[in-house]
Design a protein around this motif. Structure first.
Motif, PDB file in Angstrom:
ATOM      1  N   SER A  66       0.828  -1.210   0.000  1.00 49.01           N
ATOM      2  CA  SER A  66       0.000   0.000   0.000  1.00 49.01           C
ATOM      3  C   SER A  66       0.858   1.254   0.000  1.00 49.01           C
ATOM      4  CB  SER A  66      -0.944  -0.004   1.207  1.00 49.01           C
ATOM      5  OG  SER A  66      -0.229  -0.144   2.422  1.00 49.01           O
ATOM      6  N   TYR A  67       2.067   1.184   0.553  1.00 47.52           N
ATOM      7  CA  TYR A  67       2.990   2.317   0.542  1.00 47.52           C
ATOM      8  C   TYR A  67       3.342   2.695  -0.895  1.00 47.52           C
ATOM      9  CZ  TYR A  67       7.048   5.220   1.828  1.00 47.52           C
ATOM     10  OH  TYR A  67       7.929   6.255   1.992  1.00 47.52           O
ATOM     11  N   LEU A  68       3.611   1.694  -1.715  1.00 48.54           N
ATOM     12  CA  LEU A  68       3.992   1.933  -3.109  1.00 48.54           C
ATOM     13  C   LEU A  68       2.795   1.993  -4.050  1.00 48.54           C
ATOM     14  CD1 LEU A  68       7.068  -0.471  -3.377  1.00 48.54           C
ATOM     15  CD2 LEU A  68       7.083   1.991  -2.924  1.00 48.54           C
ATOM     16  N   GLY A  69       1.657   1.389  -3.629  1.00 48.93           N
ATOM     17  CA  GLY A  69       0.501   1.320  -4.511  1.00 48.93           C
ATOM     18  C   GLY A  69      -0.798   1.670  -3.815  1.00 48.93           C
ATOM     19  N   ASN A  70      -1.680   0.660  -3.648  1.00 48.71           N
ATOM     20  CA  ASN A  70      -2.971   0.885  -3.014  1.00 48.71           C
ATOM     21  C   ASN A  70      -3.339  -0.345  -2.170  1.00 48.71           C
ATOM     22  OD1 ASN A  70      -3.833  -1.075  -4.936  1.00 48.71           O
ATOM     23  ND2 ASN A  70      -4.192   0.559  -6.426  1.00 48.71           N
ATOM     24  N   ILE A  71      -4.634  -0.472  -1.815  1.00 45.30           N
ATOM     25  CA  ILE A  71      -5.053  -1.580  -0.953  1.00 45.30           C
ATOM     26  C   ILE A  71      -5.696  -2.714  -1.751  1.00 45.30           C
ATOM     27  CG2 ILE A  71      -5.347  -0.061   1.041  1.00 45.30           C
ATOM     28  CD1 ILE A  71      -8.401  -0.245   0.556  1.00 45.30           C
ATOM     29  N   GLY A 207      -3.927  13.137   9.211  1.00 44.33           N
ATOM     30  CA  GLY A 207      -4.138  13.596   7.840  1.00 44.33           C
ATOM     31  C   GLY A 207      -3.709  12.607   6.781  1.00 44.33           C
ATOM     32  N   TRP A 208      -2.944  11.583   7.173  1.00 41.70           N
ATOM     33  CA  TRP A 208      -2.447  10.620   6.199  1.00 41.70           C
ATOM     34  C   TRP A 208      -3.576   9.876   5.484  1.00 41.70           C
ATOM     35  CZ3 TRP A 208      -3.973   5.640   7.113  1.00 41.70           C
ATOM     36  CH2 TRP A 208      -4.332   5.309   8.420  1.00 41.70           C
ATOM     37  N   ALA A 215      -5.004  10.633  -3.116  1.00 46.63           N
ATOM     38  CA  ALA A 215      -4.011  10.091  -4.053  1.00 46.63           C
ATOM     39  C   ALA A 215      -4.492   8.802  -4.723  1.00 46.63           C
ATOM     40  CB  ALA A 215      -2.697   9.842  -3.323  1.00 46.63           C
ATOM     41  N   GLY A 216      -5.724   8.363  -4.408  1.00 46.48           N
ATOM     42  CA  GLY A 216      -6.268   7.147  -5.012  1.00 46.48           C
ATOM     43  C   GLY A 216      -5.706   5.863  -4.439  1.00 46.48           C
ATOM     44  N   LYS A 217      -5.116   5.945  -3.243  1.00 49.65           N
ATOM     45  CA  LYS A 217      -4.479   4.765  -2.653  1.00 49.65           C
ATOM     46  C   LYS A 217      -5.470   3.887  -1.888  1.00 49.65           C
ATOM     47  CE  LYS A 217      -0.213   5.210  -1.120  1.00 49.65           C
ATOM     48  NZ  LYS A 217       0.534   4.614  -2.260  1.00 49.65           N
ATOM     49  N   LEU A 218      -6.726   4.320  -1.772  1.00 47.81           N
ATOM     50  CA  LEU A 218      -7.752   3.501  -1.114  1.00 47.81           C
ATOM     51  C   LEU A 218      -8.499   2.630  -2.114  1.00 47.81           C
ATOM     52  CD1 LEU A 218      -9.272   5.969   1.525  1.00 47.81           C
ATOM     53  CD2 LEU A 218      -7.494   4.243   1.820  1.00 47.81           C
ATOM     54  N   GLN A 219      -8.027   2.578  -3.334  1.00 52.47           N
ATOM     55  CA  GLN A 219      -8.665   1.738  -4.360  1.00 52.47           C
ATOM     56  C   GLN A 219      -8.468   0.266  -4.020  1.00 52.47           C
ATOM     57  OE1 GLN A 219      -7.054   2.149  -8.307  1.00 52.47           O
ATOM     58  NE2 GLN A 219      -8.710   0.973  -9.265  1.00 52.47           N
ATOM     59  N   MET A 220      -9.581  -0.444  -3.868  1.00 52.31           N
ATOM     60  CA  MET A 220      -9.522  -1.864  -3.500  1.00 52.31           C
ATOM     61  C   MET A 220      -9.695  -2.764  -4.718  1.00 52.31           C
ATOM     62  SD  MET A 220     -11.840  -3.941  -0.743  1.00 52.31           S
ATOM     63  CE  MET A 220     -11.935  -5.738  -0.772  1.00 52.31           C
ATOM     64  N   PHE A 221     -10.599  -2.386  -5.624  1.00 50.59           N
ATOM     65  CA  PHE A 221     -10.878  -3.225  -6.792  1.00 50.59           C
ATOM     66  C   PHE A 221     -10.227  -2.624  -8.040  1.00 50.59           C
ATOM     67  CE2 PHE A 221     -14.496  -3.897  -3.903  1.00 50.59           C
ATOM     68  CZ  PHE A 221     -14.356  -5.271  -3.692  1.00 50.59           C
ATOM     69  N   VAL A 222      -9.475  -3.475  -8.757  1.00 48.88           N
ATOM     70  CA  VAL A 222      -8.792  -3.048  -9.973  1.00 48.88           C
ATOM     71  C   VAL A 222      -9.317  -3.879 -11.139  1.00 48.88           C
ATOM     72  CG1 VAL A 222      -6.573  -2.792 -11.139  1.00 48.88           C
ATOM     73  CG2 VAL A 222      -6.729  -2.414  -8.670  1.00 48.88           C
ATOM     74  N   PHE A 223     -10.141  -3.266 -11.992  1.00 48.23           N
ATOM     75  CA  PHE A 223     -10.738  -3.999 -13.101  1.00 48.23           C
ATOM     76  C   PHE A 223     -10.009  -3.765 -14.420  1.00 48.23           C
ATOM     77  CE2 PHE A 223     -14.234  -3.348 -10.057  1.00 48.23           C
ATOM     78  CZ  PHE A 223     -14.566  -4.673  -9.827  1.00 48.23           C
ATOM     79  N   SER A 224      -8.973  -2.945 -14.400  1.00 48.84           N
ATOM     80  CA  SER A 224      -8.179  -2.699 -15.597  1.00 48.84           C
ATOM     81  C   SER A 224      -6.954  -3.603 -15.593  1.00 48.84           C
ATOM     82  CB  SER A 224      -7.751  -1.227 -15.644  1.00 48.84           C
ATOM     83  OG  SER A 224      -6.965  -0.907 -14.501  1.00 48.84           O
ATOM     84  N   GLY A 225      -6.170  -3.533 -16.649  1.00 50.87           N
ATOM     85  CA  GLY A 225      -4.951  -4.333 -16.705  1.00 50.87           C
ATOM     86  C   GLY A 225      -5.177  -5.695 -17.339  1.00 50.87           C
ATOM     87  N   ASN A 226      -4.088  -6.334 -17.705  1.00 47.26           N
ATOM     88  CA  ASN A 226      -4.131  -7.670 -18.314  1.00 47.26           C
ATOM     89  C   ASN A 226      -4.478  -8.710 -17.262  1.00 47.26           C
ATOM     90  OD1 ASN A 226      -3.448 -10.227 -19.410  1.00 47.26           O
ATOM     91  ND2 ASN A 226      -2.048  -9.250 -20.867  1.00 47.26           N
ATOM     92  N   GLY A 295       2.142   8.468   4.438  1.00 49.17           N
ATOM     93  CA  GLY A 295       1.894   9.834   4.879  1.00 49.17           C
ATOM     94  C   GLY A 295       3.001  10.351   5.777  1.00 49.17           C
ATOM     95  N   TYR A 296       3.524   9.496   6.624  1.00 51.39           N
ATOM     96  CA  TYR A 296       4.566   9.875   7.585  1.00 51.39           C
ATOM     97  C   TYR A 296       5.856  10.284   6.874  1.00 51.39           C
ATOM     98  CZ  TYR A 296       7.704   9.434  11.638  1.00 51.39           C
ATOM     99  OH  TYR A 296       8.626   9.677  12.637  1.00 51.39           O
ATOM    100  N   TYR A 297       6.226   9.513   5.836  1.00 53.49           N
ATOM    101  CA  TYR A 297       7.480   9.784   5.116  1.00 53.49           C
ATOM    102  C   TYR A 297       7.265  10.622   3.858  1.00 53.49           C
ATOM    103  CZ  TYR A 297       9.931   6.433   8.087  1.00 53.49           C
ATOM    104  OH  TYR A 297      10.499   5.783   9.172  1.00 53.49           O
ATOM    105  N   GLY A 298       6.037  11.073   3.634  1.00 52.02           N
ATOM    106  CA  GLY A 298       5.765  11.918   2.474  1.00 52.02           C
ATOM    107  C   GLY A 298       5.955  11.207   1.147  1.00 52.02           C
ATOM    108  N   GLY A 299       5.765   9.884   1.137  1.00 49.41           N
ATOM    109  CA  GLY A 299       5.886   9.126  -0.108  1.00 49.41           C
ATOM    110  C   GLY A 299       7.307   8.941  -0.594  1.00 49.41           C
ATOM    111  N   ALA A 300       8.293   9.157   0.269  1.00 50.86           N
ATOM    112  CA  ALA A 300       9.702   8.997  -0.121  1.00 50.86           C
ATOM    113  C   ALA A 300      10.002   7.548  -0.485  1.00 50.86           C
ATOM    114  CB  ALA A 300      10.614   9.442   1.021  1.00 50.86           C
ATOM    115  N   THR A 301      10.909   7.338  -1.438  1.00 48.78           N
ATOM    116  CA  THR A 301      11.303   5.989  -1.838  1.00 48.78           C
ATOM    117  C   THR A 301      12.278   5.415  -0.811  1.00 48.78           C
ATOM    118  OG1 THR A 301      13.216   6.728  -3.125  1.00 48.78           O
ATOM    119  CG2 THR A 301      11.077   6.620  -4.254  1.00 48.78           C
ATOM    120  N   ALA A 302      12.492   4.106  -0.909  1.00 51.74           N
ATOM    121  CA  ALA A 302      13.440   3.460  -0.001  1.00 51.74           C
ATOM    122  C   ALA A 302      14.837   4.057  -0.166  1.00 51.74           C
ATOM    123  CB  ALA A 302      13.466   1.956  -0.262  1.00 51.74           C
TER     124      ALA A 302
END
Length: 499
Positions: A66-71, A207-208, A215-226, A295-302
């Motif tokens: 979820s940090y890198l994508g969604n739920i 606020g996170w 940011a659309g990170k609460l998206q649970m169902f993904v109907f697009s893609g292969n 939210g805590y790290y502001g979306g910073a990468t590893a």
């Protein structure tokens, strides 16, 4: 890392060893050591199943998703529930039909010794690889802890220490010790996840969650893609997840062994189905942890955070962002999850080694005393064997959860296919099942190896591995079985000869 955190961790390790040994009781034979006397309450078995399939992979790996994508990983959890329901009413009753110590005893009953041994040996090999990755998952936060204390060591040393500690209480207490320690450990690591969310919310003002929604990170169902190659899509997650659960909970000795410790078939069914619901909630908790960390790290990468792996993000927060004592509690929770799965694997591996391999190859009948002694030696051997794959996979840069599930999926399809094939195809014989099983494993191994080590491209999402294995098993085995007489025809042919 403060002294109080180390005290909490050491106290936890000591308490775990004491609890496991205190609750295990005296092991009098194989049934006690591997099945707990078949007298464990369903709710304890339910929580043990959840703790077993969780491991440190869930605690440090799922927040990264979820940090890198969604739920959207929750789609898989829905599939897990569906798969468990099928196992509970279709496969589980067959394990309670007679005295079966392992899942593969059914294959032995249906096809004979060769199929049972083939399935048992394959389980041993793939479980070794998958759990080697789980050992690595536990070593990641420990290495960060030691580095923070100025003690610079390598993953190999940490892996060896983890393997030895886990061997100790599994060797002495057997499955009963494993189940009861699992129950305590599950409460600890889930509590750790909840505490992380509470602390981050208090520090950021909450606020996170709103930021994640925007940011659309609460998206649970993904109907697009292969639907074939996209692992985050709805179809492979739901359908592939259901078949994956059927394989992991219906043909993997790691889980089936727990279900066979229940007092009755009905209690085992209850434990299995409820475990799916609890896993869904547990996944949700750790996905929320990932959003909170984002939210805590502001979306910073590893790399921005000075880390070498994405899987190190949550362990770093535990060490640097939590109050004294709470940090130690969370790290103890990760150790709890790791040791829970490792001890479960040791028990399952040793039981399969003794009953599916050693017991079948032994020329004279195996006594309870011989089986118990062999089981304990097998526990030591497999515990040490975990070290090799854990060391090999430490260089893999992918998500550690997906890596472990992909490895397990290589043989899950063949195992599940062999079970269902034996039930559905009455014409099938041992050779048909054996050839079909090997073909299914080979096909899945090809897709895994080409993705990881040849092209780097995903041709088939890992969720499809079990279903693909089942299809290959049915096609190959079904074609081979056409050369055999139908059971009723064979009986008709034998009847005149017996007159």
């Amino acid at each position: 890392m403060q002294t109080v955190d180390l005290i909490v961790i050491v106290a936890y390790l000591a308490a775990t060893a004491w609890l496991g040994l205190r609750l295990s009781g005296k092991q009098k034979g194989l049934k006690d050591y591997f099945l707990g006397g078949r007298n464990l309450p369903w709710w304890a078995v339910c929580l043990s199943v959840v703790a077993t399939e969780t491991s440190a992979l869930t605690v440090i790996g799922i927040p990264v998703m979820s940090y890198l994508g969604n739920i959207s990983y929750l789609q898989l959890a829905l599939g897990y529930i569906l798969g468990r329901i099928v196992v509970a009413f279709f496969m589980l009753p067959r394990y309670y039909d007679g005295e079966m110590v392992t899942a593969y005893a059914y294959l032995g009953k249906r096809f004979g010794q060769s199929t049972q041994t083939t399935a048992g040996v394959t389980f041993l090999f793939t479980r070794l690889l998958a759990d080697g990755i789980r050992v690595l998952a536990a070593a990641i936060p420990l290495k960060l802890i030691l580095d923070g204390m100025g003690v610079h060591t390598n993953y190999f040393t940490i892996i060896v220490v983890l393997a030895v500690v886990t061997i100790l209480y599994t060797f002495i207490g057997g499955i009963k010790a494993v189940v009861w320690v699992d129950v305590a450990q599950m409460f600890l690591y889930v509590l750790g996840g909840v505490l992380a969310i509470v602390v981050i919310t208090a520090q950021t003002g909450g606020g996170w969650f709103a930021d994640a929604a925007d940011a659309g990170k609460l998206q649970m169902f993904v109907f697009s893609g292969n639907p074939i190659s996209d692992a985050s899509a709805f179809v492979p997650s739901l359908i592939g997840g259901a078949v994956f659960a059927m394989a992991s909970h219906g043909s993997d000795q790691l889980v089936v062994q727990r279900l066979l410790t229940c007092r009755s078939k009905v209690e085992a069914q209850k434990a299995l189905i409820w475990s799916g619901v609890i896993v869904f909630v547990q996944f949700a908790v750790f996905l929320l942890v990932g959003l909170a960390l984002w939210g805590y790290y502001g979306g910073a990468t590893a790399a921005d955070l000075g880390l070498t792996r994405d899987d190190e993000i949550f362990p770093m927060f535990i060490i640097e962002g939590l109050p004294q004592g709470v940090s130690g509690l969370l790290l103890a929770g990760i150790l709890a999850a790791a040791m829970s799965t490792l001890s479960s694997s040791l028990s399952a591996l040793s039981s399969s080694t003794v009953t599916d391999v050693y017991g079948r190859l032994k020329k004279t009948p195996m006594t309870d005393e011989q089986g118990l002694r062999a089981g304990r030696w097998a526990t030591i051997g497999w515990g040490l064997a975990f070290i090799a794959p854990a060391t090999v996979f430490q260089s893999d840069e992918g998500n550690i959860v997906v890596l472990a599930l992909g490895v397990a999926g290589i043989t899950y399809g063949g195992l599940l296919g062999a079970f269902v094939f034996g039930i559905v195809n009455k014409r099938a014989r041992a050779l048909d099942a054996n050839v079909a099983f090997v073909a299914a494993v080979a096909v899945n191994a090809f897709f895994f190896v080409q993705e990881k080590y040849i092209t780097g491209e995903v041709w088939v999402a890992w969720q499809w591995y079990p279903l693909l294995g089942v299809i290959v098993t049915f096609v190959v085995g079904g074609l081979l079985s056409l050369r055999n007489r139908a059971p009723e025809l064979e009986a008709a042919v034998r009847e005149p000869a017996n007159r």
